[in-house]
Design a protein around this motif. Structure first.
Motif, PDB file in Angstrom:
ATOM      1  N   VAL A  74      -8.092  -8.118   8.170  1.00 17.57           N
ATOM      2  CA  VAL A  74      -7.467  -6.950   8.804  1.00 17.57           C
ATOM      3  C   VAL A  74      -5.999  -7.208   9.095  1.00 17.57           C
ATOM      4  O   VAL A  74      -5.117  -6.492   8.611  1.00 17.57           O
TER       5      VAL A  74
ATOM      6  N   ARG B 148      -4.647  -6.113   5.413  1.00 15.26           N
ATOM      7  CA  ARG B 148      -4.354  -4.684   5.641  1.00 15.26           C
ATOM      8  C   ARG B 148      -3.060  -4.492   6.426  1.00 15.26           C
ATOM      9  O   ARG B 148      -2.213  -3.675   6.045  1.00 15.26           O
TER      10      ARG B 148
ATOM     11  N   THR C 286      -5.003  -0.768   1.272  1.00 17.50           N
ATOM     12  CA  THR C 286      -5.816   0.339   1.795  1.00 17.50           C
ATOM     13  C   THR C 286      -7.108   0.542   1.013  1.00 17.50           C
ATOM     14  O   THR C 286      -7.874   1.449   1.314  1.00 17.50           O
TER      15      THR C 286
ATOM     16  N   ARG D 233     -15.001   3.530   2.515  1.00 18.94           N
ATOM     17  CA  ARG D 233     -14.097   2.921   1.534  1.00 18.94           C
ATOM     18  C   ARG D 233     -14.827   2.647   0.223  1.00 18.94           C
ATOM     19  O   ARG D 233     -14.247   2.779  -0.868  1.00 18.94           O
TER      20      ARG D 233
END
Length: 493
Positions: free
Chosen positions: A239, A243, A249, A322
């Protein structure tokens, strides 16, 4: 199992697998019940027509099922596991250093996958192979230079995705500095964040900039980020770094949770699935040895973790969302399509294509090659990694009127080989010869009294044997690499 909605939610985060060339009923039924998809292995692949029928059968259960495969070209191939890949791997492409060629190779590989209904390629490997003794990356890497690896990463991602097959850059945050195999244990990369950013992360940043649809986690320990656990279970890695810092993404896919680098650290595949989801992973690759019972145990573990508060439902919903987005992106690849121009088909079925020409460009020769009399070819046994599997390699299929023998380095008798050669030159063929027990000694003994050429088809690193007439490197052991080496050595007609 209580709430059926939770079961379907958990299934939507899993990549399972099944044995054999035909999907069993349970594998198809689970797709209909919400399973994200299946990963295919060599045992699932007999020929293109059979494979296309298998993926079509999965699609009858749900049209957007994910069908994934490890098709890296080079030493890691599932489509050509019976013969060896007609494409060179990343190390050879890195040596050639032509990003246009890399893009074309990956577009050709992607075209073959799309033609049989595969929608996700668990490739490219974008690790920077800075450890010469790395037992699991090696020739799967574009090289040891972060800038070069980054450039070829972007080309590979663009090539695969140009034909509608999702690319998956692996193994984040970088497996190239390890000297252990995460299939068997939990390797450690003892590097601070500054070194990681300079050495290991540039290829992943390039993949993200190229629009890569997925990134695969590494079961490696990076104490500066992960503490005592693997990156697959680290929120700081998945994370904060992937990200937050790199801006990814897309879908985070785990490496196989059955691998000891994950399963042992978590106490089993089910607990590993919970920890990976909690850390920020979206799609959980269960592994190769999967049956319906294992899938149900993993689902039960995820549902139970949501129930007892170990796992937030919103996190699982985010992951499943996702995965659904990835499936929507790959829908264009669901229908079989013709092979792109230049793609290589079954090895040996026709004139060399783009992969064979690329492999030829990668061969490097140091010293003077033997000419004239046909040599004795001695192939030295080398075990395959789990990632590679048992795929044929070497010069054998390409030799014409040349005698070949196979030996185990530690058991070989140099005097017997010299007698067998009867004055002819010897070509010694190996993979990672300097790492094999008895390998350097065998080379040294033969070179001391004989005209010896060493053909290294693994990662050569800095090793250069002394006393040999020539040292030839192919940077891979695929069918294409073998043919290229045989041509350079003048052993084909």
């Amino acid at each position: 199992m209580g709430d059926p909605g939770l079961r379907r939610l958990a299934l939507g985060t899993l990549l399972a697998a099944y044995p054999g060339p035909v999907p069993p009923d349970w594998a198809v039924d689970l797709v209909a019940e919400g399973l994200a998809g299946h990963t295919l292995f060599g045992t699932n692949v007999h020929d293109p027509a059979q494979l296309a029928a298998s993926t079509a059968a999965l699609r009858t259960a749900r049209s957007d099922v994910l069908v994934a495969i490890d098709e890296e070209g080079g030493d890691v191939t599932r489509l050509a596991h019976a013969t060896g890949s007609p494409y060179p791997g990343n190390a050879a492409l890195g040596v050639v250093d032509d990003t246009t060629l890399t893009r074309r190779i990956y577009a050709a590989i992607g075209g073959e996958l799309a033609a049989v209904g595969v929608t996700v390629d668990l490739a490219p490997t974008v690790d920077v192979n800075t450890a010469d003794e790395n037992p699991v990356i090696g020739t799967r890497s574009f090289g040891a230079d972060p800038g070069r690896v980054a450039a070829h990463t972007a080309a590979a991602v663009a090539g695969l995705q140009s034909v509608g097959v999702a690319a998956c850059a692996k193994h984040f945050p970088g497996h190239g500095a390890t000297v252990a195999d995460s299939h068997h244990e939990l390797p450690t990369v003892d590097a601070d964040t500054a070194l990681l950013r300079a050495r290991d992360l540039p290829p992943f940043a390039a993949a993200v900039d190229a629009g890569v649809q997925a990134v695969m986690t590494a079961h490696i320990r990076v104490p500066a980020l992960t503490g005592d656990g693997p990156a697959t279970f680290s929120r700081a890695v998945l994370v904060d770094l992937l990200r937050g810092e790199l801006g990814f993404t897309g879908t985070v896919i785990t490496d196989a949770l059955e691998m000891k680098g994950a399963a042992v650290a978590a106490g089993g595949v089910g607990p590993a699935a919970v920890r990976a989801l909690a850390a920020g992973a979206d799609l959980l690759c269960v592994g190769a040895r999967v049956d319906a019972a294992l899938v149900e145990r993993v689902v039960a573990e995820i549902v139970g973790a949501i129930g007892d508060g170990r796992l937030d439902r919103a996190r699982v919903e985010q992951a499943a969302g996702r995965v659904a987005a990835l499936a929507a992106w790959t829908r264009v690849a669901s229908q079989p399509r013709p092979l792109p121009a230049g793609a290589d088909r079954t090895p040996g079925s026709g004139p060399p294509g783009i992969g064979y020409r690329a492999a030829r460009r990668a061969v490097r020769v140091e010293g003077e090659l033997p000419r004239g009399e046909r040599p004795l070819v001695v192939q030295v046994y080398a075990a395959a990694t789990i990632a590679e599997g048992r795929v044929p390699w070497g010069l054998g299929p390409h030799l014409s009127r040349v005698e070949q023998v196979r030996v185990v380095a530690a058991e070989a008798d140099p005097a017997a080989l010299r007698r067998l050669a009867a004055g002819r030159p010897i070509v010694l063929v190996g993979r990672h010869l300097h790492r094999l027990p008895g390998g350097p000694a065998l080379v040294g003994s033969l070179a001391a009294t004989h005209a010896l050429t060493v053909l290294e088809m693994g990662w050569p690193g800095r090793w250069r044997p002394s006393g040999v007439r020539a040292f030839v490197t192919t940077y891979g052991a695929s069918h294409a690499n073998g043919r290229a080496a045989a041509e350079v050595l003048g052993l084909t007609d």
